[in-house]
Design a protein around this motif. Structure first.
Motif, short mmCIF file in Angstrom:
data_model
loop_
_atom_site.label_atom_id
_atom_site.label_comp_id
_atom_site.label_asym_id
_atom_site.label_seq_id
_atom_site.Cartn_x
_atom_site.Cartn_y
_atom_site.Cartn_z
N TRP A 147 0.89 -1.19 -0.02
CA TRP A 147 0.05 0.06 0.06
C TRP A 147 0.89 1.24 -0.09
CZ3 TRP A 147 0.68 3.41 3.97
CH2 TRP A 147 1.29 2.86 5.11
N LEU A 148 1.99 1.16 0.62
CA LEU A 148 2.84 2.17 0.66
C LEU A 148 3.61 2.62 -0.57
CD1 LEU A 148 4.16 4.14 3.00
CD2 LEU A 148 6.18 2.57 2.95
N ILE A 149 3.80 1.49 -1.68
CA ILE A 149 4.19 1.87 -3.17
C ILE A 149 3.10 2.33 -3.56
CG2 ILE A 149 5.07 0.84 -4.94
CD1 ILE A 149 7.14 0.51 -2.88
N ILE A 150 1.90 1.79 -3.44
CA ILE A 150 0.67 2.36 -4.26
C ILE A 150 0.10 3.66 -4.13
CG2 ILE A 150 -1.73 1.99 -4.65
CD1 ILE A 150 -1.34 -0.97 -4.32
N LEU A 151 0.49 3.98 -2.70
CA LEU A 151 0.33 5.63 -2.30
C LEU A 151 1.21 6.49 -2.76
CD1 LEU A 151 -1.27 7.62 -0.19
CD2 LEU A 151 0.68 7.09 1.32
N PHE A 152 2.68 6.34 -2.81
CA PHE A 152 3.51 7.01 -3.39
C PHE A 152 3.63 7.13 -5.05
CE2 PHE A 152 4.91 7.15 0.83
CZ PHE A 152 5.08 8.51 1.09
N ALA A 153 3.15 6.03 -5.40
CA ALA A 153 2.83 5.95 -6.96
C ALA A 153 1.92 6.86 -7.44
CB ALA A 153 2.60 4.58 -7.55
N CYS A 154 0.73 6.98 -6.58
CA CYS A 154 -0.27 7.84 -6.88
C CYS A 154 0.22 9.51 -6.73
CB CYS A 154 -1.74 7.54 -6.09
SG CYS A 154 -2.45 5.85 -6.66
N LEU A 155 0.86 9.55 -5.73
CA LEU A 155 1.35 10.88 -5.43
C LEU A 155 2.14 11.41 -6.74
CD1 LEU A 155 2.18 10.70 -1.56
CD2 LEU A 155 0.14 12.08 -2.84
N GLU A 156 3.15 10.62 -7.17
CA GLU A 156 4.04 10.78 -8.18
C GLU A 156 3.15 11.12 -9.57
OE1 GLU A 156 7.07 11.51 -8.40
OE2 GLU A 156 7.67 10.52 -6.57
N GLY A 157 2.11 10.30 -9.51
CA GLY A 157 1.05 10.50 -10.72
C GLY A 157 0.26 11.76 -10.68
N GLY A 158 0.06 12.15 -9.26
CA GLY A 158 -0.65 13.71 -8.97
C GLY A 158 0.36 14.70 -9.36
N ALA A 159 1.39 14.50 -9.41
CA ALA A 159 2.62 15.56 -9.70
C ALA A 159 2.60 15.81 -11.10
CB ALA A 159 3.93 15.24 -8.91
N VAL A 160 2.59 14.74 -11.81
CA VAL A 160 2.64 14.74 -13.28
C VAL A 160 1.36 15.32 -13.72
CG1 VAL A 160 2.67 13.27 -15.46
CG2 VAL A 160 4.28 12.79 -13.63
N PHE A 161 0.26 15.12 -13.26
CA PHE A 161 -1.07 15.74 -13.48
C PHE A 161 -1.03 17.17 -13.15
CE2 PHE A 161 -5.50 16.45 -13.05
CZ PHE A 161 -6.22 16.25 -14.22
N LEU A 162 -0.58 17.58 -11.87
CA LEU A 162 -0.40 18.70 -11.87
C LEU A 162 0.45 19.72 -12.59
CD1 LEU A 162 -0.94 21.03 -9.58
CD2 LEU A 162 1.26 20.39 -8.69
N GLY A 163 1.59 18.90 -13.11
CA GLY A 163 2.39 19.63 -14.14
C GLY A 163 1.65 19.87 -15.41
N TYR A 164 0.89 18.79 -15.92
CA TYR A 164 0.23 19.03 -17.07
C TYR A 164 -1.05 20.08 -16.91
CZ TYR A 164 -3.34 17.82 -20.80
OH TYR A 164 -4.04 17.93 -21.75
N ILE A 165 -1.57 20.28 -15.86
CA ILE A 165 -2.62 21.31 -15.57
C ILE A 165 -2.00 22.57 -15.59
CG2 ILE A 165 -4.14 22.48 -13.82
CD1 ILE A 165 -5.40 20.03 -15.50
N MET A 166 -0.69 22.73 -15.20
CA MET A 166 0.03 23.99 -15.11
C MET A 166 0.36 24.34 -16.42
SD MET A 166 2.26 23.63 -11.56
CE MET A 166 3.45 24.92 -11.95
#
Length: 179
Positions: A147-166
């Motif tokens: 679950w820790l790996i999945i959590l931080f993978a989702c956070l990394e994906g959220g950062a990429v999505f944030l970059g796309y939005i920016m």
């Protein structure tokens, strides 16, 4: 078909300088243009690009993920900080019959603040201390803390999505010339 000639926006004509100021302006103009270019370049370089900001955010997320995985490994396999609650209660439970309720609260608040800083320091030092055990930490995390790996993978994906939005929002601020 008849092609229309290229239309360019009308520019204001510059006034001719008076006779006495011609020499002074002619020598100052190239210097002014050079300093203007330097200023524009400096202003452009001061601001980090969206890609750099997102890359720094992703590195910070990855480092925090490593620290969490190292803490989970050290706690489960090495017994790191396993009896902290009991130790905190033992150190701070000296009851004084003359002490008021506010005195106990302020003493407990001070002890908790001290404990937060000590715990944060231990968390960071443990992340560095577990670097030689990198393969054991990764294996432990994938087998027992997926679950820790999945959590931080989702956070990394959220950062990429944030970059796309920016990037999309930033494109909206660029003015296109209208002719």
């Amino acid at each position: 078909m008849i092609q229309e000639p290229n239309r360019s926006p009308k520019r204001k004509r510059r006034r001719r300088p008076t006779a006495g100021k011609v020499e002074a302006k002619a020598s100052a103009t190239p210097q002014k243009k050079a300093t203007d270019k330097k200023r524009k370049k400096k202003k452009k370089d001061e601001e980090p690009s969206t890609h750099k900001v997102i890359a720094m955010l992703m590195v910070a997320i990855a480092l925090f993920g490593w620290a969490c995985a190292a803490a989970a490994y050290a706690h489960a396999k090495e017994g790191w900080r396993s009896n902290e609650a009991e130790k905190f209660i033992e150190e701070n439970s000296a009851e004084d019959p003359n002490e008021t309720r506010f005195g106990r609260r302020s003493r407990a608040r001070g002890a908790m603040i001290k404990n937060v800083f000590v715990s944060l320091k231990d968390f960071v030092f443990n992340a560095f201390r577990q670097i030689p055990n990198v393969f054991s930490v990764i294996a432990f995390t994938f087998t027992e803390r997926l679950w820790l790996i999945i959590l931080f993978a989702c956070l990394e994906g959220g950062a990429v999505f944030l970059g796309y939005i920016m990037e999309k929002v930033g494109e909206g601020f660029v003015d296109t010339p209208k002719y």
